[in-house]
Design a protein around this motif. Structure first.
Motif, PDB file in Angstrom:
ATOM      1  N   CYS A 115       0.828  -1.208   0.000  1.00 42.01           N
ATOM      2  CA  CYS A 115       0.000   0.000   0.000  1.00 42.01           C
ATOM      3  C   CYS A 115       0.864   1.260   0.000  1.00 42.01           C
ATOM      4  CB  CYS A 115      -0.941  -0.005   1.197  1.00 42.01           C
ATOM      5  SG  CYS A 115      -2.244  -1.264   1.091  1.00 42.01           S
ATOM      6  N   TYR A 116       1.954   1.245   0.757  1.00 37.84           N
ATOM      7  CA  TYR A 116       2.830   2.419   0.765  1.00 37.84           C
ATOM      8  C   TYR A 116       3.609   2.533  -0.542  1.00 37.84           C
ATOM      9  CZ  TYR A 116       1.925   4.242   5.391  1.00 37.84           C
ATOM     10  OH  TYR A 116       1.325   4.847   6.467  1.00 37.84           O
ATOM     11  N   ASP A 117       4.025   1.415  -1.112  1.00 38.03           N
ATOM     12  CA  ASP A 117       4.697   1.467  -2.414  1.00 38.03           C
ATOM     13  C   ASP A 117       3.769   2.029  -3.481  1.00 38.03           C
ATOM     14  OD1 ASP A 117       7.020   0.465  -1.396  1.00 38.03           O
ATOM     15  OD2 ASP A 117       6.731  -1.583  -2.123  1.00 38.03           O
ATOM     16  N   ALA A 118       2.469   1.751  -3.332  1.00 39.67           N
ATOM     17  CA  ALA A 118       1.480   2.213  -4.306  1.00 39.67           C
ATOM     18  C   ALA A 118       0.966   3.601  -3.992  1.00 39.67           C
ATOM     19  CB  ALA A 118       0.312   1.239  -4.354  1.00 39.67           C
ATOM     20  N   ALA A 119       1.548   4.264  -2.975  1.00 33.18           N
ATOM     21  CA  ALA A 119       1.137   5.617  -2.586  1.00 33.18           C
ATOM     22  C   ALA A 119      -0.346   5.688  -2.268  1.00 33.18           C
ATOM     23  CB  ALA A 119       1.502   6.625  -3.677  1.00 33.18           C
ATOM     24  N   GLY A 120      -0.890   4.607  -1.684  1.00 36.20           N
ATOM     25  CA  GLY A 120      -2.280   4.619  -1.243  1.00 36.20           C
ATOM     26  C   GLY A 120      -3.305   4.356  -2.319  1.00 36.20           C
TER      27      GLY A 120
ATOM     28  N   VAL B  58      -2.207  -1.319  -6.059  1.00 38.71           N
ATOM     29  CA  VAL B  58      -1.986  -2.513  -5.238  1.00 38.71           C
ATOM     30  C   VAL B  58      -2.582  -3.734  -5.931  1.00 38.71           C
ATOM     31  CG1 VAL B  58      -2.516  -3.643  -3.036  1.00 38.71           C
ATOM     32  CG2 VAL B  58      -1.944  -1.208  -3.082  1.00 38.71           C
ATOM     33  N   ARG B  59      -3.803  -3.605  -6.417  1.00 40.00           N
ATOM     34  CA  ARG B  59      -4.480  -4.737  -7.059  1.00 40.00           C
ATOM     35  C   ARG B  59      -3.697  -5.224  -8.267  1.00 40.00           C
ATOM     36  NH1 ARG B  59      -8.282  -6.384 -11.016  1.00 40.00           N
ATOM     37  NH2 ARG B  59      -7.837  -4.489 -12.187  1.00 40.00           N
ATOM     38  N   ARG B  60      -3.195  -4.326  -9.059  1.00 40.96           N
ATOM     39  CA  ARG B  60      -2.484  -4.726 -10.275  1.00 40.96           C
ATOM     40  C   ARG B  60      -1.181  -5.448  -9.964  1.00 40.96           C
ATOM     41  NH1 ARG B  60      -4.548  -2.573 -14.958  1.00 40.96           N
ATOM     42  NH2 ARG B  60      -2.583  -2.496 -16.075  1.00 40.96           N
ATOM     43  N   SER B  61      -0.646  -5.248  -8.776  1.00 42.09           N
ATOM     44  CA  SER B  61       0.559  -5.988  -8.402  1.00 42.09           C
ATOM     45  C   SER B  61       0.252  -7.446  -8.091  1.00 42.09           C
ATOM     46  CB  SER B  61       1.234  -5.324  -7.199  1.00 42.09           C
ATOM     47  OG  SER B  61       0.476  -5.488  -6.011  1.00 42.09           O
ATOM     48  N   TYR B  62      -1.033  -7.799  -7.999  1.00 41.55           N
ATOM     49  CA  TYR B  62      -1.434  -9.182  -7.737  1.00 41.55           C
ATOM     50  C   TYR B  62      -2.117  -9.837  -8.940  1.00 41.55           C
ATOM     51  CZ  TYR B  62      -0.442  -8.580  -2.773  1.00 41.55           C
ATOM     52  OH  TYR B  62       0.185  -8.378  -1.567  1.00 41.55           O
TER      53      TYR B  62
ATOM     54  N   VAL C 229      10.601   6.424  -8.383  1.00 37.40           N
ATOM     55  CA  VAL C 229      10.121   5.466  -9.384  1.00 37.40           C
ATOM     56  C   VAL C 229       9.152   4.506  -8.702  1.00 37.40           C
ATOM     57  CG1 VAL C 229      10.784   3.586 -10.932  1.00 37.40           C
ATOM     58  CG2 VAL C 229      12.210   5.637 -10.775  1.00 37.40           C
ATOM     59  N   HIS C 230       7.975   4.353  -9.286  1.00 34.16           N
ATOM     60  CA  HIS C 230       6.965   3.465  -8.725  1.00 34.16           C
ATOM     61  C   HIS C 230       7.237   2.022  -9.151  1.00 34.16           C
ATOM     62  CE1 HIS C 230       3.113   1.787  -7.593  1.00 34.16           C
ATOM     63  NE2 HIS C 230       2.910   1.404  -8.837  1.00 34.16           N
ATOM     64  N   ASN C 231       7.114   1.091  -8.192  1.00 42.06           N
ATOM     65  CA  ASN C 231       7.301  -0.339  -8.482  1.00 42.06           C
ATOM     66  C   ASN C 231       8.598  -0.539  -9.266  1.00 42.06           C
ATOM     67  OD1 ASN C 231       6.855  -3.073  -8.665  1.00 42.06           O
ATOM     68  ND2 ASN C 231       5.112  -2.935 -10.052  1.00 42.06           N
ATOM     69  N   ARG C 232       9.694  -0.183  -8.625  1.00 41.33           N
ATOM     70  CA  ARG C 232      10.965  -0.042  -9.346  1.00 41.33           C
ATOM     71  C   ARG C 232      11.446  -1.332  -9.998  1.00 41.33           C
ATOM     72  NH1 ARG C 232      16.511   2.711  -7.007  1.00 41.33           N
ATOM     73  NH2 ARG C 232      17.456   3.136  -9.040  1.00 41.33           N
ATOM     74  N   LEU C 233      11.202  -2.471  -9.359  1.00 38.36           N
ATOM     75  CA  LEU C 233      11.668  -3.725  -9.953  1.00 38.36           C
ATOM     76  C   LEU C 233      11.005  -3.953 -11.308  1.00 38.36           C
ATOM     77  CD1 LEU C 233      13.296  -6.302  -9.791  1.00 38.36           C
ATOM     78  CD2 LEU C 233      11.421  -7.352  -8.499  1.00 38.36           C
ATOM     79  N   ASP C 234       9.690  -3.709 -11.395  1.00 40.18           N
ATOM     80  CA  ASP C 234       8.992  -3.866 -12.671  1.00 40.18           C
ATOM     81  C   ASP C 234       9.490  -2.841 -13.691  1.00 40.18           C
ATOM     82  OD1 ASP C 234       6.644  -4.878 -14.337  1.00 40.18           O
ATOM     83  OD2 ASP C 234       6.163  -2.747 -14.170  1.00 40.18           O
ATOM     84  N   VAL C 235       9.646  -1.595 -13.238  1.00 45.60           N
ATOM     85  CA  VAL C 235      10.100  -0.538 -14.138  1.00 45.60           C
ATOM     86  C   VAL C 235      11.516  -0.832 -14.642  1.00 45.60           C
ATOM     87  CG1 VAL C 235      10.637   1.921 -14.320  1.00 45.60           C
ATOM     88  CG2 VAL C 235       8.597   1.184 -13.085  1.00 45.60           C
TER      89      VAL C 235
END
Length: 560
Positions: free
Chosen positions: A326-331, A336-340, A414-420
């Motif tokens: 949730c914090y990585d997704a800035a709320g 968050v859902r798309r990470s799953y 950078v958001h979701n840095r591993l994916d980016v």
């Protein structure tokens, strides 16, 4: 949606073993779609079909869609012996009407199969003058009703395995939303902290046809929100809305749907502007990106962080992981859902080649403070362009469900840095890596002025102007980059020029530890030792061992 459902489709569907339980729902949805002011529509489906009594009952105030006013009782049959089933049901209900006044009640028999003899059968039964009227409907009638009820036609197409082009039923979209992730995310989560928006939307759905805008992270979130709002209504009102709700994906489908029926609920994308003229007969929800709506738009703001974490945990996610996601997704619930997602989302627009090359340097830097001139200089040096131009290039990609960057005040990350990293690594240039290597040691070995004041006053360091030239955000971003280079990179990418990515990382780290003889060396890097040691253990351990051998160990002078 003329021609989407044909008689042969209904005939084939009638032979399925699940059809007896599904057929009442089809009739119920069609009636809700066709009738404007029904007093009662009751057609139990699924397990409830085993209940005693009529298969369905309908009561309307005035004659609509060839259905007479007043009460009608319905019997449904799906087997191939249509007339035998109709005779059996008619005779059973004529003998025992279960308390219904036959003289003032219409008896209806319906089948999803083609029945050429339906008119003759109904005429013969009407001559008996037991019931007020006897009617029979078959596949031909249902096809015509679905032509006037495109939302029901699309719903039935999904049930029967007939996939239309450009349209989806909203209830199916809601199910797709739930099943897209592991664990499954309940669409009701889109309502968290959005009660005012829920009330506005429900008022819109129950009012005269109109057009509204809905600001959401993406279409999936918007459709889930509308569907979840409908799910809060009483069951009869839900059926009425499901029977009229469609998600429309292109302009051709929109023109076809808008020309069929009236008072539909059409969920369209940002592309739907202007709307076709006959769209005024329907309620249209136009989904737009955050910040793109008019002043009257319904805005789906992010929920309270605590509420979001609690909700994600309830979906079957470990509390600590929910907190981090949730914090990585800035709320943002949608992020968050798309990470799953069971299957990864499609590449975002910023990862397309025509954009990626201009923004790739962001993933190498990771994070920084835009009000810090030294940070700006580092970013400009690595990216190879003026900082103002680079910020303009990445500034377009901070919103939506798949942003490149998130921004909190002047802090960029950078958001979701591993994916980016995986998406932008192919677009990095060797020159950018060279500049990163040359500039890294300067930043990481910058003295920390906080240690120039007494320990008891260090918590006031910022007030005294005792801070590094470069921000802590930049230092953290660089340290993480070294770790990504060493552990998450693809050596085959052109930017590494045939050298292992891990070697690029080690070059940076060796350049840092080669200066361990400088004053307060360990103090300067104390906040980033973990990343440096993990990225390249050998230089770190070698420097550590050499210092421990000395009579006056510099490492022991590092404040705790």
């Amino acid at each position: 949606m003329y021609g989407l459902i044909r008689v042969e489709h209904l005939n084939a569907w009638a032979g399925r073993y699940t059809t007896p339980a599904e057929f009442p729902r089809l009739i119920r949805l069609l009636l809700w779609a066709l009738l404007r002011t029904p007093r009662a529509i009751n057609f139990p489906a699924d397990e409830a079909v085993r209940s005693a009594g009529y298969d369905g009952q309908l009561e309307i105030a005035t004659t609509e869609a060839i259905l007479p006013e007043g009460l009608s009782v319905w019997e449904l049959g799906t087997n191939v012996r249509i007339k035998a089933k109709a005779d059996e049901d008619y005779e059973k209900r004529t003998k025992d009407s279960l308390g219904v006044d036959q003289a003032n009640t219409t008896f209806v028999f319906a089948t999803p199969r083609a029945w050429p003899g339906k008119a003759a059968w109904a005429e013969a039964r009407n001559e008996e003058k037991v019931w007020r009227r006897v009617l029979a409907f078959d596949a031909e009638d249902l096809v015509q009703w679905m032509e006037l009820s495109p939302a029901v036609a699309v719903w039935f197409g999904r049930v029967a395995g007939i996939m239309p082009t450009g349209v989806r039923d909203l209830k199916g979209a809601l199910e797709d939303y739930r099943l897209a992730t592991q664990p499954e995310f309940d669409p009701a989560g889109t309502l968290i902290g959005r009660q005012p928006q829920v009330e506005v939307l429900l008022r819109t759905l129950t009012s005269e046809p109109t057009a509204i805008e809905l600001e959401a992270a993406n279409r999936e979130e918007a459709e889930a929100f509308v569907g979840a709002c409908i799910s809060t209504l009483p069951q009869d009102q839900q059926d009425q809305q499901w029977a009229r709700s469609l998600c429309v994906d292109d302009s051709d489908a929109l023109r076809q749907v808008a020309a069929a029926g009236e008072q539909l609920l059409l969920i369209v994308g940002e592309w739907a502007s202007p709307l076709p003229a006959n769209a005024r007969k329907h309620t249209t929800v136009r989904v737009v990106a955050p910040g793109k709506g008019t002043a009257a738009a319904i805005v789906l703001a992010d929920p309270n962080m605590r509420q979001l974490i609690d909700w994600v945990e309830k979906q079957g996610v470990d509390l600590n992981e929910a907190f981090k996601r949730c914090y990585d997704a800035a709320g943002s619930l949608e992020r968050v859902r798309r990470s799953y997602l069971r299957a990864g989302p499609p590449p975002p627009a910023w990862a397309q080649p025509e954009v990626a090359a201009s923004v790739a340097a962001a993933v190498l830097v990771g994070s920084w403070n835009s009000s810090n001139r030294a940070d700006q200089g580092f970013v400009a040096r690595v990216s190879g362009v003026d900082y103002t131009l680079f910020e303009a290039a990445i500034g377009s990609w901070t919103l939506g469900a798949d942003p490149l960057m998130t921004r909190a005040g002047d802090d960029w990350r950078v958001h979701n840095r591993l994916d980016v990293w995986g998406r932008l690594e192919p677009f990095l240039r060797t020159g950018q890596l060279d500049e990163f290597v040359r500039a890294t040691a300067e930043v990481m070995l910058e003295p920390d002025p906080r240690f120039d004041i007494p320990p008891s006053d260090r918590w006031l360091a910022n007030m005294h102007g005792k801070r590094r030239v470069h921000s802590e955000a930049l230092r953290s971003g660089i340290a993480d980059s070294l770790l990504y280079l060493a552990t998450k990179s693809d050596d085959r990418q052109p930017c590494y020029s045939g050298v292992r990515a891990q070697d690029w990382s080690e070059r940076c780290i060796r350049a840092v530890f080669e200066r361990r003889r400088e004053p307060h060396f360990w103090r300067r890097i104390r906040g980033n030792l973990t990343q440096l040691g993990e990225a390249s253990p050998e230089p770190f351990l070698s420097a550590l061992e050499q210092d421990l051998r000395e009579l006056t160990c510099p490492l022991l002078a590092v404040p705790t």
